[in-house]
Structure formats: structure tokens, C-alpha cells
Design an enzyme around this catalytic site. Structure first.
Site, PDB file in Angstrom:
ATOM      1  N   ASP A 238      17.865  11.841  -6.106  1.00  0.00           N
ATOM      2  CA  ASP A 238      19.310  12.057  -6.201  1.00  0.00           C
ATOM      3  C   ASP A 238      19.804  11.595  -7.576  1.00  0.00           C
ATOM      4  O   ASP A 238      19.755  10.404  -7.889  1.00  0.00           O
ATOM      5  CB  ASP A 238      20.013  11.256  -5.085  1.00  0.00           C
ATOM      6  CG  ASP A 238      21.508  11.552  -5.012  1.00  0.00           C
ATOM      7  OD1 ASP A 238      22.022  12.216  -5.928  1.00  0.00           O
ATOM      8  OD2 ASP A 238      22.143  11.098  -4.029  1.00  0.00           O
TER       9      ASP A 238
ATOM     10  N   HIS B  21       7.202   5.665  -2.907  1.00  0.00           N
ATOM     11  CA  HIS B  21       7.498   5.963  -1.499  1.00  0.00           C
ATOM     12  C   HIS B  21       7.497   7.487  -1.262  1.00  0.00           C
ATOM     13  O   HIS B  21       6.838   7.982  -0.352  1.00  0.00           O
ATOM     14  CB  HIS B  21       8.860   5.355  -1.126  1.00  0.00           C
ATOM     15  CG  HIS B  21       9.328   5.696   0.251  1.00  0.00           C
ATOM     16  ND1 HIS B  21       9.228   4.821   1.307  1.00  0.00           N
ATOM     17  CD2 HIS B  21       9.898   6.831   0.758  1.00  0.00           C
ATOM     18  CE1 HIS B  21       9.709   5.391   2.399  1.00  0.00           C
ATOM     19  NE2 HIS B  21      10.137   6.614   2.090  1.00  0.00           N
ATOM     20  N   GLU B  22       8.230   8.201  -2.115  1.00  0.00           N
ATOM     21  CA  GLU B  22       8.345   9.657  -1.924  1.00  0.00           C
ATOM     22  C   GLU B  22       7.006  10.348  -2.105  1.00  0.00           C
ATOM     23  O   GLU B  22       6.689  11.304  -1.385  1.00  0.00           O
ATOM     24  CB  GLU B  22       9.391  10.238  -2.884  1.00  0.00           C
ATOM     25  CG  GLU B  22      10.806   9.732  -2.668  1.00  0.00           C
ATOM     26  CD  GLU B  22      11.320   9.874  -1.245  1.00  0.00           C
ATOM     27  OE1 GLU B  22      10.910  10.822  -0.545  1.00  0.00           O
ATOM     28  OE2 GLU B  22      12.120   9.014  -0.819  1.00  0.00           O
TER      29      GLU B  22
ATOM     30  N   HIS C  40       5.120  10.463   0.986  1.00  0.00           N
ATOM     31  CA  HIS C  40       5.464  11.607   1.848  1.00  0.00           C
ATOM     32  C   HIS C  40       4.760  12.871   1.350  1.00  0.00           C
ATOM     33  O   HIS C  40       4.242  13.656   2.139  1.00  0.00           O
ATOM     34  CB  HIS C  40       6.973  11.866   1.824  1.00  0.00           C
ATOM     35  CG  HIS C  40       7.783  10.836   2.550  1.00  0.00           C
ATOM     36  ND1 HIS C  40       7.483  10.417   3.821  1.00  0.00           N
ATOM     37  CD2 HIS C  40       8.902  10.151   2.182  1.00  0.00           C
ATOM     38  CE1 HIS C  40       8.380   9.509   4.204  1.00  0.00           C
ATOM     39  NE2 HIS C  40       9.240   9.332   3.225  1.00  0.00           N
TER      40      HIS C  40
ATOM     41  N   HIS D 133       7.196   7.808   7.944  1.00  0.00           N
ATOM     42  CA  HIS D 133       7.801   6.478   7.777  1.00  0.00           C
ATOM     43  C   HIS D 133       7.106   5.431   8.631  1.00  0.00           C
ATOM     44  O   HIS D 133       6.686   5.711   9.756  1.00  0.00           O
ATOM     45  CB  HIS D 133       9.290   6.530   8.132  1.00  0.00           C
ATOM     46  CG  HIS D 133      10.124   7.031   6.994  1.00  0.00           C
ATOM     47  ND1 HIS D 133      11.304   7.696   7.163  1.00  0.00           N
ATOM     48  CD2 HIS D 133       9.924   6.954   5.654  1.00  0.00           C
ATOM     49  CE1 HIS D 133      11.800   8.017   5.982  1.00  0.00           C
ATOM     50  NE2 HIS D 133      10.974   7.584   5.047  1.00  0.00           N
TER      51      HIS D 133
ATOM     52  N   MET E 219       6.155   2.478   2.937  1.00  0.00           N
ATOM     53  CA  MET E 219       6.666   3.645   3.643  1.00  0.00           C
ATOM     54  C   MET E 219       7.780   3.312   4.653  1.00  0.00           C
ATOM     55  O   MET E 219       8.187   4.169   5.427  1.00  0.00           O
ATOM     56  CB  MET E 219       5.522   4.407   4.333  1.00  0.00           C
ATOM     57  CG  MET E 219       4.527   5.032   3.364  1.00  0.00           C
ATOM     58  SD  MET E 219       5.263   5.928   1.976  1.00  0.00           S
ATOM     59  CE  MET E 219       6.067   7.291   2.794  1.00  0.00           C
TER      60      MET E 219
ATOM     61  N   ALA F 299      12.918 -25.459   1.489  1.00  0.00           N
ATOM     62  CA  ALA F 299      14.324 -25.138   1.196  1.00  0.00           C
ATOM     63  C   ALA F 299      15.221 -26.062   1.999  1.00  0.00           C
ATOM     64  O   ALA F 299      14.843 -26.526   3.074  1.00  0.00           O
ATOM     65  CB  ALA F 299      14.612 -23.685   1.571  1.00  0.00           C
TER      66      ALA F 299
END
Lengths: 79, 365
Positions: free
Chosen positions: B97, B117-118, B121, B127, B135, B231
Site C-alpha cells: 500500500d 511476510h508477503e 504468502h 497466516h 506469518m 523490571a
């Protein structure tokens, strides 16, 4: 009564999200209830993201729906 | 995987970058894509050849809104990219995008991470439900080798392993919240929430949320280490101090306070201490206890100095919890010590262990 604007936006977001990524059918499906489909699909989404499976649109679920993500559906065909 | 386990029927794949985003230099886009492809190539027999003309198996492009596939993008945020599973024509193609702000770092959406990631696919990966997997459908910033064991298992089920392994180690799967053997690295409060650190992740427990969220540490604080040792929260200063190795960071809310990281030795710890095991602030006394190996120190927040007479033995001063701990937190007037898969509820006033619970009970298990 009409829903407050915020609620309407959230429902629209959820509907769009579930349609796109979980194959929620558009509109009424014959004798089946649209609300039942919505609940079933939302449960599927909650299971996928390891959220508490309630079938309702709670804050936690909406938060995940608002996150930046990949456009490929989490379940089902993608052609 | 996608239904019917779609995959390429050759290991020699081609790719072509059709256009570039103005957010980055052309060479940076090239590098991000090549690096993302190499990630998958490292664990499979797949090879990727770049084409400059014609049709490649994987066609990569940037577009806004409706960009030619009747699968429109939605402006800034939310949908970042999509890709098509292996197949003829649009199959294997990757679209980003253009309305997003693409970066090389963590300041906005990191192109390399999204591309990796893409491309997963484009190679046939669906996913994952594992929040630590590349993924996983939602974006999170991370560093190091991006593929988790879940990703590697998935891609190797389609194409097999790399015949010439490169020696890269996939990240382990994300820790399971209700694993009965769960141990934790650190725990602290943060303005009414509780944060439980384990490996590359932390769980965020909000009093109004029934289930904890599991989030990558790097996703929230890109400059923090992948592992937190200890922490604690100091509510008077409205700060959370996070320790990793010899460094510590202060958080105000979720923001890192300027001037950090600092060395833990600034607190007055001897130089031989290279890491802390646990830290806890007792709001009733204003003291912070710092645990390392079998001993602990007491730090006075008001004076900013270590109390004299320390280090002292954990075993002697806190009978019943053993000689070493993983994490500690002060809640509801009790000190909770964590060691392996056990959580000790210790009464500070009575100097005794009140209850022993499983560690995962802090995560509502």
C-alpha cells in the site's frame, strides 16, 4: 433506537473486518440469522488471535481489529 | 498453508520489482526485497532471480486504493500489503500500500519485515496463529533472524530444507501462556497494568481485560534488548526500570526516558555484577530490592544510594523461597517471588511463604 456514532463505527469496522478476513457472509443468508453468523465468525477470529472466546465485540477484540495488518485473509480461500 | 497447499512446482523462481515507493531510495527497496527473499532461501532449496523486463513469477508493486486487482487498499494504516498464493498470472504477486510510510527502521512500517511476510504468502504460506511467527497477520517490528520455528516448519513442509544449510537459527515459538512449566524473566506493574516478560515477548495484563495480550518487546520498544532480566515500578516517580545485562532503561508510561540506557552500576552495584535476576520496589519502605544469584541488595530510592550491610543472602532473609529467583513483584501487600514454574506468595511482615502457586497463575491460568 439508533446506536451512538462510536458504536456504529465499531460495528461497521467489525463487519468489514470479519467479511474480509473471516468470510462473514454479506446480508441475510436464507433462513439463517445474520446475528448468528456474526457471532460464529467473531468466535473464529477470537480463537485465531487467542483472545477470550465470547462471540461478542469486546474492547480487546476491537483493539486487534484496529491493528495494522496484512490484507490476506486469516482463513479460507484467497483467489 | 493455503487450502490445497498451493506451492510453486519449481525451486527456481523469478521476481520483478515493477515500481518503487518514493518513501525510500530505490536501492533501499531493492535491498529490502532481496533480504526478504534471502530469508526464505536460507531455509529452503528455493532460489530467486531478478528480472528487469517481462513476466516474473513474483511481480512486486506499490499501489494506492484500488490498484488493479479489485482488492483495494484503504489509505494509511490498517491494511499494509497483500500477496497472492503461488499460481499463474496474479499468483505469487505482492502489492504494497503506497499510502503507508515505508521505512528502513522502526519509525514507521519497515518494508523488509512486511516484504518478508508477503513473500511468505507468495511462496504458499498462510497466516500463523503464533504471535512470534513472521506469518502472524498483524504487523510488529522485530530484529534478528525473522523466521520462527513455526515459519521454518511451514515452508519446509512445502519445499523441503536447504540442501546447503546456512546455519541460521530460527527464533523459538512464542511462550505459551498456560504452559504448566512456564517460567518468566521479569514482572512489573505499570500504571495499574502488569507486565510479564518472557523471552522476546511480554504479556500485558490490564485489569479490565480478561485475557493478557502477548506482544513482542521490540514491537513496543525497538531500542530495548530482546530479553529483559528484571523490571520494577516506582509509582512515586511514575517510572518503570527495565534491566537487560549491564544496562537499564527507565520508562515513563510506555516512553523511554531520555538519558537512558544507563549502566546498572550507577545504582551502586559492584562492577562484577553483569546482570540482575529480579528487582522489586516495596512502596511501604521506599526500598528497591535487587536480586542477583544468591544475594540481594537494597537501594534507597529517596537518597539514590545502596543501603549499607548488603548484599545479603536471599535464602536467609526470605526463608522458604530457595536461594535464587527469576522475578519478583510487590502486589496487594505481598511479595511474589518467581522461580521456575512456581510463584511464592511471601508475607513481608510475617517473613514467611503464605502460598505456593504455579507461575502461570499470574496470567490467569
Amino acid at each position: 433506537l439508533p446506536l451512538p456514532a462510536d458504536d456504529t463505527d465499531t460495528w461497521l469496522l467489525a463487519e468489514k473486518y470479519l467479511r474480509r478476513f473471516y468470510g462473514l457472509p454479506v446480508g441475510l443468508q436464507g433462513s439463517r440469522k445474520a446475528a448468528g453468523d456474526f457471532q460464529k465468525t467473531i468466535k473464529q477470529m477470537q480463537r485465531f488471535f487467542k483472545l477470550k472466546v465470547t462471540g461478542s465485540l469486546n474492547e480487546e477484540t476491537v483493539e486487534v481489529m484496529k491493528q495494522a495488518r496484512c490484507g490476506v485473509p486469516d482463513v479460507g480461500e484467497y483467489t | 498453508h493455503f487450502p490445497r497447499k498451493l506451492k510453486w512446482n519449481t525451486n527456481k523462481l523469478t521476481f520483478r520489482i515493477l515500481d518503487y515507493t518514493p518513501d525510500l531510495q530505490k536501492s533501499d527497496v531493492d535491498k529490502a526485497i532481496r533480504k526478504a527473499l534471502n530469508l526464505w532461501a536460507a531455509v529452503t532449496p528455493l532460489t530467486f532471480k531478478k528480472l528487469h523486463t517481462g513476466t516474473a513469477d513474483i511481480m512486486i508493486s506499490f499501489g494506492s486504493g484500488e490498484h488493479g486487482d479489485y482488492n483495494p487498499f484503504d489509505g494509511p494504516n490498517n491494511l499494509l500489503a497483500h500477496a497472492y498464493p503461488p499460481g499463474q498470472g496474479i499468483g505469487g504477486d505482492v502489492h504494497f500500500d503506497e499510502d503507508e510510510n515505508w521505512t528502513k527502521d522502526s519509525t514507521a512500517y519497515n518494508l523488509f519485515i512486511v516484504a518478508a511476510h508477503e513473500l511468505g504468502h507468495a511462496l504458499g504460506m498462510g497466516h500463523s496463529t503464533d504471535a512470534g511467527a513472521l506469518m502472524y497477520p498483524t504487523y510488529s517490528y522485530r530484529t534478528g533472524f525473522l523466521l520462527s520455528e513455526d515459519d521454518v516448519k511451514g515452508i519446509q513442509e512445502l519445499y523441503g530444507p536447504n540442501p546447503n544449510p546456512t546455519g541460521v537459527t530460527p527464533s523459538p515459538d512464542s511462550p505459551k501462556q498456560c504452559d504448566p512449566m512456564l517460567s518468566i524473566d521479569a514482572v512489573t506493574g505499570l500504571r495499574g497494568e502488569t507486565m510479564v516478560f518472557k523471552d522476546r515477548f511480554y504479556w500485558r495484563l490490564h485489569p479490565q481485560m480478561p485475557e493478557p495480550d502477548q506482544i513482542l518487546i521490540k514491537s513496543t520498544w525497538p531500542s530495548l534488548r530482546n530479553k529483559v532480566d528484571a523490571a520494577y515500578e516506582n509509582p512515586e516517580k511514575d517510572q518503570v526500570i527495565i534491566f537487560s545485562g549491564i544496562r537499564m532503561w527507565a520508562l515513563n508510561g510506555y516512553d523511554i526516558v531520555e538519558g537512558y540506557p544507563k549502566y546498572i552500576h550507577k545504582l551502586g552495584l559492584p562492577k562484577k555484577i553483569r546482570k540482575l535476576d529480579a528487582a522489586v520496589h516495596i512502596s511501604d519502605t521506599g526500598k528497591t530490592l535487587l536480586f542477583t544469584d544468591e544475594e540481594y541488595w537494597s537501594y534507597d530510592e529517596a537518597t539514590g544510594r545502596m543501603d549499607s550491610g548488603y548484599p545479603r543472602s536471599i535464602e536467609k532473609d526470605f526463608p522458604g523461597i530457595g536461594d535464587k529467583i527469576d522475578a519478583a513483584v510487590y502486589q496487594y501487600g505481598f511479595l511474589y517471588f518467581f522461580r521456575d514454574n512456581l510463584r511464592y506468595e511471601y508475607s513481608y511482615t510475617h517473613k514467611k511463604v503464605w502460598r505456593v502457586l504455579p507461575t502461570n497463575s499470574i496470567l490467569n491460568c
